[in-house]
Design a protein around this motif. Structure first.
Motif, PDB file in Angstrom:
ATOM      1  N   GLU A 165       0.830  -1.209   0.000  1.00 57.13           N
ATOM      2  CA  GLU A 165       0.000   0.000   0.000  1.00 57.13           C
ATOM      3  C   GLU A 165       0.872   1.269   0.000  1.00 57.13           C
ATOM      4  O   GLU A 165       0.529   2.254  -0.666  1.00 57.13           O
ATOM      5  CB  GLU A 165      -0.908   0.004   1.232  1.00 57.13           C
ATOM      6  CG  GLU A 165      -2.018  -1.030   1.159  1.00 57.13           C
ATOM      7  CD  GLU A 165      -2.880  -1.028   2.410  1.00 57.13           C
ATOM      8  OE1 GLU A 165      -4.014  -1.508   2.350  1.00 57.13           O
ATOM      9  OE2 GLU A 165      -2.409  -0.532   3.461  1.00 57.13           O
ATOM     10  N   GLN A 166       1.970   1.219   0.733  1.00 55.03           N
ATOM     11  CA  GLN A 166       2.835   2.388   0.799  1.00 55.03           C
ATOM     12  C   GLN A 166       3.591   2.630  -0.517  1.00 55.03           C
ATOM     13  O   GLN A 166       3.715   3.756  -0.974  1.00 55.03           O
ATOM     14  CB  GLN A 166       3.852   2.218   1.943  1.00 55.03           C
ATOM     15  CG  GLN A 166       3.250   2.296   3.321  1.00 55.03           C
ATOM     16  CD  GLN A 166       2.705   3.679   3.620  1.00 55.03           C
ATOM     17  OE1 GLN A 166       3.336   4.687   3.318  1.00 55.03           O
ATOM     18  NE2 GLN A 166       1.509   3.730   4.195  1.00 55.03           N
ATOM     19  N   GLU A 186       0.797   3.274  -3.401  1.00 55.09           N
ATOM     20  CA  GLU A 186      -0.193   4.295  -3.063  1.00 55.09           C
ATOM     21  C   GLU A 186      -1.607   3.822  -3.405  1.00 55.09           C
ATOM     22  O   GLU A 186      -2.352   4.483  -4.132  1.00 55.09           O
ATOM     23  CB  GLU A 186       0.133   5.606  -3.786  1.00 55.09           C
ATOM     24  CG  GLU A 186       1.472   6.198  -3.361  1.00 55.09           C
ATOM     25  CD  GLU A 186       1.775   7.501  -4.083  1.00 55.09           C
ATOM     26  OE1 GLU A 186       1.532   7.564  -5.312  1.00 55.09           O
ATOM     27  OE2 GLU A 186       2.241   8.438  -3.430  1.00 55.09           O
ATOM     28  N   CYS A 187      -1.913   2.656  -2.885  1.00 52.39           N
ATOM     29  CA  CYS A 187      -3.246   2.095  -3.059  1.00 52.39           C
ATOM     30  C   CYS A 187      -3.706   1.515  -1.732  1.00 52.39           C
ATOM     31  O   CYS A 187      -2.999   1.621  -0.727  1.00 52.39           O
ATOM     32  CB  CYS A 187      -3.240   1.023  -4.158  1.00 52.39           C
ATOM     33  SG  CYS A 187      -2.076  -0.324  -3.841  1.00 52.39           S
ATOM     34  N   ILE A 188      -4.896   0.881  -1.726  1.00 47.62           N
ATOM     35  CA  ILE A 188      -5.445   0.347  -0.484  1.00 47.62           C
ATOM     36  C   ILE A 188      -6.162  -0.958  -0.783  1.00 47.62           C
ATOM     37  O   ILE A 188      -6.765  -1.139  -1.838  1.00 47.62           O
ATOM     38  CB  ILE A 188      -6.383   1.380   0.175  1.00 47.62           C
ATOM     39  CG1 ILE A 188      -6.749   0.941   1.584  1.00 47.62           C
ATOM     40  CG2 ILE A 188      -7.603   1.650  -0.671  1.00 47.62           C
ATOM     41  CD1 ILE A 188      -7.448   2.035   2.380  1.00 47.62           C
ATOM     42  N   ALA A 248      -8.507  -2.161   1.282  1.00 50.22           N
ATOM     43  CA  ALA A 248      -9.816  -2.130   1.949  1.00 50.22           C
ATOM     44  C   ALA A 248     -10.940  -2.221   0.929  1.00 50.22           C
ATOM     45  O   ALA A 248     -10.800  -1.828  -0.235  1.00 50.22           O
ATOM     46  CB  ALA A 248      -9.947  -0.850   2.767  1.00 50.22           C
ATOM     47  N   LEU A 277     -13.486   2.277  -0.320  1.00 49.87           N
ATOM     48  CA  LEU A 277     -12.423   3.216  -0.652  1.00 49.87           C
ATOM     49  C   LEU A 277     -12.815   4.634  -0.268  1.00 49.87           C
ATOM     50  O   LEU A 277     -13.982   5.020  -0.368  1.00 49.87           O
ATOM     51  CB  LEU A 277     -12.114   3.174  -2.142  1.00 49.87           C
ATOM     52  CG  LEU A 277     -11.514   1.866  -2.674  1.00 49.87           C
ATOM     53  CD1 LEU A 277     -11.323   1.964  -4.167  1.00 49.87           C
ATOM     54  CD2 LEU A 277     -10.205   1.554  -1.994  1.00 49.87           C
ATOM     55  N   GLU A 329      -8.748   7.585  -3.671  1.00 49.62           N
ATOM     56  CA  GLU A 329      -7.855   6.464  -3.412  1.00 49.62           C
ATOM     57  C   GLU A 329      -8.185   5.339  -4.383  1.00 49.62           C
ATOM     58  O   GLU A 329      -9.335   5.158  -4.805  1.00 49.62           O
ATOM     59  CB  GLU A 329      -7.981   5.978  -1.973  1.00 49.62           C
ATOM     60  CG  GLU A 329      -7.399   6.958  -0.965  1.00 49.62           C
ATOM     61  CD  GLU A 329      -7.396   6.382   0.444  1.00 49.62           C
ATOM     62  OE1 GLU A 329      -6.629   6.897   1.264  1.00 49.62           O
ATOM     63  OE2 GLU A 329      -8.152   5.437   0.707  1.00 49.62           O
ATOM     64  N   CYS A 375      -5.748  -1.646  -4.468  1.00 48.50           N
ATOM     65  CA  CYS A 375      -4.575  -2.455  -4.814  1.00 48.50           C
ATOM     66  C   CYS A 375      -5.052  -3.756  -5.449  1.00 48.50           C
ATOM     67  O   CYS A 375      -5.933  -4.455  -4.911  1.00 48.50           O
ATOM     68  CB  CYS A 375      -3.757  -2.777  -3.564  1.00 48.50           C
ATOM     69  SG  CYS A 375      -2.974  -1.357  -2.799  1.00 48.50           S
TER      70      CYS A 375
END
Length: 882
Positions: free
Chosen positions: A385-386, A389-391, A393, A396, A400, A403
């Protein structure tokens, strides 16, 4: 009866032992059950677990926590974590661990039938989390009851910790009790006692080697004026104690020594900013061009933020490029913030890195590793994620993206994550293989196929400590073909690579290997560097930076310390007269030897040329010609007087004294040849003695002639008693007594301390003057003093007789001649003493010629005039004219 009794005794003992064992097992079962039903331990969120027969634990620091201080205004657990800084590059350490474990498990030649597992916990660079992670290693998996494990599964055989050295003392306090091997990979911790380090294994080269390499780098590049920023911990204090003193001994001094800024508590932002401001001003105002940033990964903040601090906070001090030098323990660690900042700060930096080689398959492993949904892969998901730059979860937040898990590292700038293996990851890889080889050697010779079962039991007994012996003596070749072994001090034989950073505008960079520190090489190969391959910061226009307090003192000058400043700051003074310096920054100038003199720049010696008053040089030719001329004139006058010896003017003033005087003057002119030419023993003996005796004869003759005239006039008075003193015998007595006195003085001089040939190396800067040393200075001045006494008496008598009435009276001419004689020799003394070299000889020759010529001209020239041109005056009637 005896046998029956023994059987009963043995049976009773067996029953007791059985009951004791059952009781022990029940007690252990009760305690373990209680331990296993305890509440879950404090939550370490960022961890990784891979099951196996033997577990290799890792206590690593991938995250830096910035929290509120615990002030007990709320529950301490709520103050535990506020903000987390992600060190993205440190995740490669975990991937290196996983890669090594999986590679070993696939290798049938190492630990066959036994698998290695992995249990990773984050220490967050903090003591409390390190202690917690250490205690969890001696607890049942998933439970928190230190010192109780309910089964023999997941038994930890060793711990790999790093990259910061502060982990070690907290970990050792707990794990040393269990004799658990502790392997450090990121730096060399400060071991305060033998007990603390007894189970410690360092998979990082000795830090002293690195300090020596750093010193050699500074000396080779002639950087003597540097700045130092160090971490405010034990390792920083060790640097101050050891390295700084060593630098001073090698003539390297520091303009400043400052602690690195360490972000700690979130509500101390203002204080942290002020600390950065002070450090920025110190660095940018300093005249040093080279700064050593000595710390560990977490202090990478300093070099990341400082160059851009002028943009963040308004400071009137402009940014200047510096050459940053960083040790191997401060490995480049990318931060999320770097996505917004350029890599200019690292351009031209020089770093030390653990010597490493590319591990086959590692880069491909990094490219193909993808996150999964398993709980054990939580670290990978956070890292993913870092970086991208995605997530992950489901719901959203606006702006964002989700991933997918299929993102590719090829699209990620190297400033965010570099897939090339780092020195610390390489150390981890070697450490895992060392544990595997040590286990393999320890278990297989005895147990072979039963190694898995028996091996577990061994690690539940006191025999587990034996693994340390195998770890300390292990030696193997890794998959990259490099030998991994320890020397007698327990240090790795590997050294350090010296790399140069070249950055680009697209946030990528290249690390170019420009040198090496090899502790196993010969002394002349211990430190190697190629400065031609180094790219310097932009401000220096690819010219090697100078880092000195002031300009060098060039040859011909010496250093002079400036009061109140470090010894690297100094003024440059020209060398004193007669001294040279042929080195840059010479501490002192060296005097020349007697036969050499410095050149005009005072940088080298020049051999002095040997000199003396020669017949071949103009001055020698002139003096020789003048001497010969007056000698010829004197001979001619003597011939005239001999030819006209019967004339009244010759007979009037004692012919014999006249002839003696002319011969003495002739010898005076000729004695100058003893002064011209290269001095030898004969010339030195004859030079002053001949001059003294001959001139004493000449002066005594003049004194005799004058005295006879005075006595003659005094004898003409009626009844005078002077008549008995008038005559040739009186003149002869004066001449003989005066000449003999001078002769005795000269004879004593030759007997006591005669003159000898010598070389005067001091008087003339560029010449060695060959001369005659007078031997006894007292005797030399005694001879001159006697001549002075004769001169004074003769002048006095002639002065008194100057007005006596006679046409052929010599008193007037003698008075004038003595006046000339005195003038010459009175001026001779100061001139002689103020003259140096061969010109001293020329002054004495000139004085001899001038005084002798004065006597010859003043006394005999008028008589020759009368004899040759006015013969009408040379008649007896002139004697009685008045």
């Amino acid at each position: 009866m005896t046998n029956i009794f023994l059987k009963k005794m043995i049976f009773s003992m067996a029953v007791m032992v059985t009951l004791s064992m059952l009781l022990s097992e029940v007690t252990c079962l009760i305690l373990c059950t209680k331990a296993c039903t305890m509440e879950k331990p404090p939550f370490i969120k960022h961890k990784y677990f891979l099951p196996g027969d033997f577990i290799v634990a890792g206590i690593l620091s991938q995250f830096y926590m910035i929290s509120d201080p615990v002030d007990f205004t709320r529950h301490p657990s709520e103050d535990l974590v506020d903000e987390i800084v992600y060190f993205l590059q440190n995740y490669q350490h975990i991937l290196a661990l996983v890669f090594a474990i999986k590679e070993i498990n696939k290798n049938s030649n190492i630990l066959s039938n036994i698998s290695l597992g992995l249990q990773i916990s984050n220490s967050y660079f903090m003591a409390r989390w390190t202690n917690l992670a250490s205690m969890k290693l001696v607890s049942t998996q998933g439970k928190f009851m230190p010192n109780y494990k309910c089964d023999i599964k997941d038994w930890v055989v060793s711990v790999i910790a790093g990259p910061n050295s502060s982990i070690f003392p907290f970990m050792a306090n707990i794990l040393n009790v269990y004799k658990m091997p502790q392997l450090m990979y990121g730096s060399s911790p400060l071991i305060q006692s033998k007990t603390q380090g007894v189970f410690f294994h360092r998979f990082f080269p000795n830090g002293d080697q690195e300090i020596m390499g750093l010193l050699q780098l500074l000396l080779y590049l002639k950087w003597t004026w540097i700045g130092l920023i160090f971490q405010p911990e034990k390792s920083g204090e060790k640097l101050i104690e050891n390295a700084v003193n060593l630098f001073s001994q090698k003539k390297i001094c520091l303009d400043f020594m400052e602690e690195a800024v360490q972000p700690t508590f979130t509500n101390y932002v203002e204080s942290i900013v002020n600390d950065f401001r002070k450090l920025y001003i110190i660095i940018m105002k300093s005249t040093v061009n080279v700064i050593i940033l000595y710390g560990e990964n977490q202090y990478i903040f300093t070099i990341i933020f400082l160059p851009y601090f002028e943009e963040i906070v308004e400071i009137p001090v402009k940014r200047k490029d510096k050459v940053w030098i960083m040790p191997a323990q401060m490995e480049f660690t990318s931060l999320s913030l770097l996505k917004m900042l350029s890599m200019d700060a690292f351009h031209g930096a020089i770093t030390f890195e653990v010597s490493s080689k590319e591990i086959p398959g590692f880069k491909k492993f990094l490219q193909t590793t993808k996150p999964t949904s398993g709980e054990e892969d939580h670290l990978m998901r956070v890292f993913w994620e870092q970086v991208f730059e995605c997530i992950f979860a489901q719901a959203l937040v606006d702006a964002e993206k989700l991933c997918t898990g299929e993102e590719n590292f090829e699209n990620v700038p190297k400033s965010v994550f570099d897939t090339t293996i780092t020195g610390q990851s390489y150390s981890i890889y070697n450490a895992i293989y060392a544990v595997a080889h040590a286990l393999n050697i320890m278990l297989y010779p005895t147990f072979k196929d039963r190694a898995r079962e028996v091996g577990r039991k061994i690690f539940l007994t006191q025999e587990a400590w034996q693994l340390h012996h195998y770890l300390r003596t292990i030696s193997f070749n890794n998959t990259a073909g490099q030998k991994v072994s320890f020397n007698g001090n327990g240090d790795l034989d590997t050294g350090f690579d010296i790399t140069n950073w070249v950055t680009f505008s697209n946030k990528s960079f290249v690390k170019v290997k420009v040198g090496k520190v090899n502790p196993t090489a010969y002394l002349d190969k211990l430190f190697i560097i190629s400065t031609e391959d180094i790219i310097w910061p932009a401000m220096f226009n690819q010219v090697k930076p100078l880092s000195v307090c002031n300009d060098n003192c060039y040859p011909g000058h010496r250093k002079m310390k400036i009061e109140g400043k470090p010894f690297c700051c100094y003024d440059c003074l020209p060398c004193e007269k007669g001294k040279i310096s042929n080195q840059i920054d010479a501490v002192d100038c060296f005097p020349c030897s007697e036969n050499r003199y410095p050149n005009k720049a005072q940088t080298l010696y020049i051999l002095k040329k040997i000199t003396f008053l020669s017949y071949n040089e103009p001055l020698g030719v002139i003096l020789t010609t003048v001497s010969l001329f007056f000698s010829v004139v004197t001979i001619m006058m003597l011939g005239i007087f001999i030819k006209k010896q019967d004339t009244p003017i010759v007979k009037a003033n004692n012919r014999n004294l006249t002839y003696t005087l002319l011969v003495a003057l002739l010898l005076s002119f000729l004695c100058t040849f003893f002064f011209i030419g290269q001095p030898d023993h004969v010339k030195c003996l004859m030079r002053q003695t001949a001059f003294g005796i001959i001139f004493s004869i000449a002066l005594s003759c003049i004194l005799g002639k004058t005295t006879v005239v005075v006595l003659a006039f005094m004898a003409t008075k009626p009844g005078s008693k002077m008549q008995k003193w008038v005559g040739k015998r009186m003149a002869l007595f004066i001449v003989l007594s005066c000449s003999l006195t001078q002769f005795i003085i000269c004879l004593l001089w030759l007997v006591i301390s005669p003159p000898f040939p010598d070389s005067d190396m001091q008087s003339m800067v560029e010449e060695i003057v060959q001369e005659c040393n007078e031997g006894s200075t007292i005797m030399f001045y005694t001879v001159l003093s006697f001549l002075g006494l004769l001169t004074a008496i003769t002048f006095s008598v002639a002065f008194l007789a100057r007005k006596l009435p006679d046409c052929f009276n010599e008193a007037k001419f003698i008075t004038f001649s003595m006046l000339v004689f005195c003038s010459v020799w009175l001026s001779f003394v100061p001139t002689y003493l103020s003259t140096k070299g061969k010109h001293m000889v020329a002054v004495e020759i000139f004085s001899i010629l001038a005084s002798a010529a004065g006597l010859l001209g003043c006394i005999f020239l008028p008589k020759c005039y009368i004899i040759i041109l006015r013969s009408d005056l040379n008649i007896k009637g002139q004697l009685t004219k008045k």
